[in-house]
Design an enzyme around this catalytic site. Sequence first.
Site, PDB file in Angstrom:
ATOM      1  N   ASP A 185      45.800  -2.879   8.053  1.00  0.00           N
ATOM      2  CA  ASP A 185      44.874  -1.755   8.501  1.00  0.00           C
ATOM      3  C   ASP A 185      44.039  -2.085   9.910  1.00  0.00           C
ATOM      4  O   ASP A 185      44.263  -1.291  10.885  1.00  0.00           O
ATOM      5  CB  ASP A 185      43.704  -1.441   7.383  1.00  0.00           C
ATOM      6  CG  ASP A 185      44.372  -1.158   6.164  1.00  0.00           C
ATOM      7  OD1 ASP A 185      45.772  -1.207   5.993  1.00  0.00           O
ATOM      8  OD2 ASP A 185      43.800  -0.979   5.132  1.00  0.00           O
ATOM      9  N   GLU A 414      42.925 -11.563  -3.129  1.00  0.00           N
ATOM     10  CA  GLU A 414      43.486 -10.522  -2.267  1.00  0.00           C
ATOM     11  C   GLU A 414      43.930 -11.297  -0.794  1.00  0.00           C
ATOM     12  O   GLU A 414      45.145 -11.036  -0.537  1.00  0.00           O
ATOM     13  CB  GLU A 414      42.677  -9.556  -1.980  1.00  0.00           C
ATOM     14  CG  GLU A 414      43.040  -7.969  -1.151  1.00  0.00           C
ATOM     15  CD  GLU A 414      42.019  -7.174  -1.007  1.00  0.00           C
ATOM     16  OE1 GLU A 414      40.804  -7.546  -1.162  1.00  0.00           O
ATOM     17  OE2 GLU A 414      42.345  -6.150  -0.461  1.00  0.00           O
TER      18      GLU A 414
HETATM   19  C1  9WN Z   1      43.854   1.418   2.549  1.00  0.00           C
HETATM   20  C2  9WN Z   1      45.738  -1.382  -1.750  1.00  0.00           C
HETATM   21  C3  9WN Z   1      45.761  -1.437  -0.231  1.00  0.00           C
HETATM   22  C4  9WN Z   1      46.884  -2.219   0.592  1.00  0.00           C
HETATM   23  C5  9WN Z   1      46.451  -2.372   2.057  1.00  0.00           C
HETATM   24  C6  9WN Z   1      45.339  -2.898   2.424  1.00  0.00           C
HETATM   25  C7  9WN Z   1      44.266  -1.930   1.437  1.00  0.00           C
HETATM   26  C8  9WN Z   1      43.345   0.282   1.876  1.00  0.00           C
HETATM   27  C9  9WN Z   1      41.880   0.099   1.792  1.00  0.00           C
HETATM   28  O1  9WN Z   1      44.467  -1.803   0.214  1.00  0.00           O
HETATM   29  O2  9WN Z   1      44.183  -0.701   2.220  1.00  0.00           O
HETATM   30  O3  9WN Z   1      45.305   1.750   2.122  1.00  0.00           O
HETATM   31  O4  9WN Z   1      41.336   0.718   1.334  1.00  0.00           O
HETATM   32  O5  9WN Z   1      41.733  -0.859   2.531  1.00  0.00           O
HETATM   33  O6  9WN Z   1      44.992  -3.024   3.527  1.00  0.00           O
HETATM   34  O7  9WN Z   1      47.741  -2.936   2.391  1.00  0.00           O
HETATM   35  O8  9WN Z   1      48.149  -1.446   0.293  1.00  0.00           O
HETATM   36  O9  9WN Z   1      46.015  -2.919  -2.125  1.00  0.00           O
END
Ligand code: 9WN
Length: 450
Positions: A185, A414
Amino acid sequence: MTTFAETTATAPCDSLRRSATQVLLGNWTGAATVPSRALYPHQWSWDSAFIALGLRHVSPRRAQRELETLLSAQWGDGRIPHIVFNPAVPDGAYFPGPDFWRSATAGRAAGASPFIQTSGIVQPPVHALAAWLVHAADPAESRRRGFLPRVYPRLAAWHRYLGGARDLGGGGLASVVHPWEPGLDNSPCWDAALARIEPAPPGSFVRADLRHGSAADRPTDLDYARYVRLATTYRDHGYDDARTPHAFAVEDPSFNALLIASEYALADIADAIGADAGPHRRRAEAATAALIGRLWDPVDAIFHARDLVTGAAIAGHSVSGLIPLVVPGLPATIGKALARTLHGPRFGLGRVHLVPSYDLTAPEFDGNRYWRGPSWFNTAWLVHRGLAAQGEEEAAGLLREQFLTSAHRSEFAEYLEPYTGDARGILRFSWTAALALDLLHAPVAQDAAR
Ligand code: 9WN
């Protein structure tokens, strides 16, 4: 750096397998697995693909169910949304939630389900690869349930969407239109492109993520204001790729490498069910040529993303640029060059924990903040798989050992600070547990080589 065997005195594999399985059972909702009960209480697209890769060693049937639940939320235009919302979870538990995306109304023309609420953007296409590997874990059970014939048309439609409406650059690669789409992100690679976006007004949204973790480990408020602006614009144009004036449009190496690996998996699936595999192999070969032609940088020895708004390559060195190691048939010269980059000062394989998400030597590197430096387990799994496929067995073995040690010691964090290996983000994160189970199962990614 202590090793897996040293940190876990007795029966290390059994203990890790047990605790990883408990994480997945604890995060199972009855139809799918949440990445985390607290921070991410819905189903995420590429998370579910990684989760299925671990679940296949616990219950192949549940792994199939994981993928099929996700696919049941696919839109008519072929897109697989990046979040499938669980209606039992209270509003406000995650932002942006169903009220923001309004898929059933704003996505109606694009074929969003009137009944299942989802987001409107996508995530990397790991699904066909996951489906093929889930099938391979128990082909008899898979055949008995008709798994492959059921998922094949949906996976093929997903790839058609990415290769059609999402080829915004016209050069044979899929584009991402939001920083959440490549899954990395807040990578520094997106900084310049994001700086052009007018942030949504402060106070126009409330973040839920900061209730569950340290603000220093997460994207900033300014990042969020820009994420919200981009998603709002897409939504207000009906999630129509042709109509939306995409202010963020990028060809990302990892996203496309995973599409290629999945296209080859789709060819294997087609062979297994008596469909025509030829078009899938030809598309995979053409996309590989486009990936190399448009994104490979022989001087930096890494793949760089391309910003379609400016037309220029994005100079930053991200783990995304190493993930094309997983592309079957990648020229050996490129594979060797990527392995050298991985061992070099920017990624420091063996001298830091796992693979940092961003260049250790860059001024923007931040070892705590999300995708701006921390090491993540899914990208380590992908790099491990790519190294094994390239015949880099020693490096692959080292990464596997580090992965298992860190996953156990960090309680399935994570992500990790790469220099200290300290846990960051939340714990008992599903894909960390799932991919640990997968690596425990096979000493090296034996099914990686084609
Ligand atoms: C937005 C769920 C997701 C992962 C992504 C990670 C994070 C979300 C957030 O969490 O993104 O999609 O709210 O930050 O960056 O890779 O799929 O684990």
